[in-house]
Design a protein around this motif. Structure first.
Motif: not given
Length: 166
Positions: A124-147
């Protein structure tokens, strides 16, 4: 040879009787029993039992991984609450089979650090680092397939802690 001697042979046989009558019956050996079996059969039997026992143990040991991977595969990356569902699944795994009770209160970067510490290499590094805050902030865009791929790898790398004898 004397011709009279040849003529006397049948008369001599008649006096002694038939020589075949003097033979005794053949005594057959006892039937061959299946028990006790030879040692190679014992070795094969023990090996087969050990292989079956190991297979059952290995299957039971990894049953939770298969269930977690099936549950992960059922999640829809297109859904709105995909990130929170993935987060919930990872929490369930860390609290359940892994018995990591300290993970219950973790969130944010501490949760990501915990996940990375539990894997062989940080996932969970680089582009998945935002996963830390994504459950609380639905506006964060993640690469869901990488997740999804990172979560699948993380689950596959996990092992249950051994039960202590105490």
């Amino acid at each position: 040879m004397d011709p009279n001697a040849i003529q006397n042979i049948p008369s001599q046989l008649g006096q002694q009787g038939n020589p075949l009558d003097q033979l005794k019956d053949i005594h057959l050996p006892a039937d061959i029993s299946i028990w006790p079996i030879a040692w190679p059969w014992w070795a094969l039997l023990v090996s087969a039992i050990m292989i079956i026992a190991f297979s059952l143990w290995f299957h039971k040991k990894n049953k939770w991984k298969k269930a977690a991977l099936n549950q992960l595969a059922k999640l829809q990356p297109d859904s709105d609450n995909f990130v929170s569902q993935v987060n919930r699944l990872l929490k369930q795994i860390s609290l359940g089979p892994l018995q990591q009770t300290q993970s219950a209160q973790l969130s944010g970067l501490a949760w990501i650090e915990f996940l990375n510490a539990q894997s062989k290499q940080p996932l969970f590094i680089d582009e998945l680092q935002d996963f830390a805050h994504a459950p609380d902030d639905p506006t964060i865009q993640l690469d869901k397939h990488a997740l999804l791929q990172a979560c699948e790898t993380w689950i596959k790398q996990q092992t249950r802690p051994r039960k202590s004898a105490c």
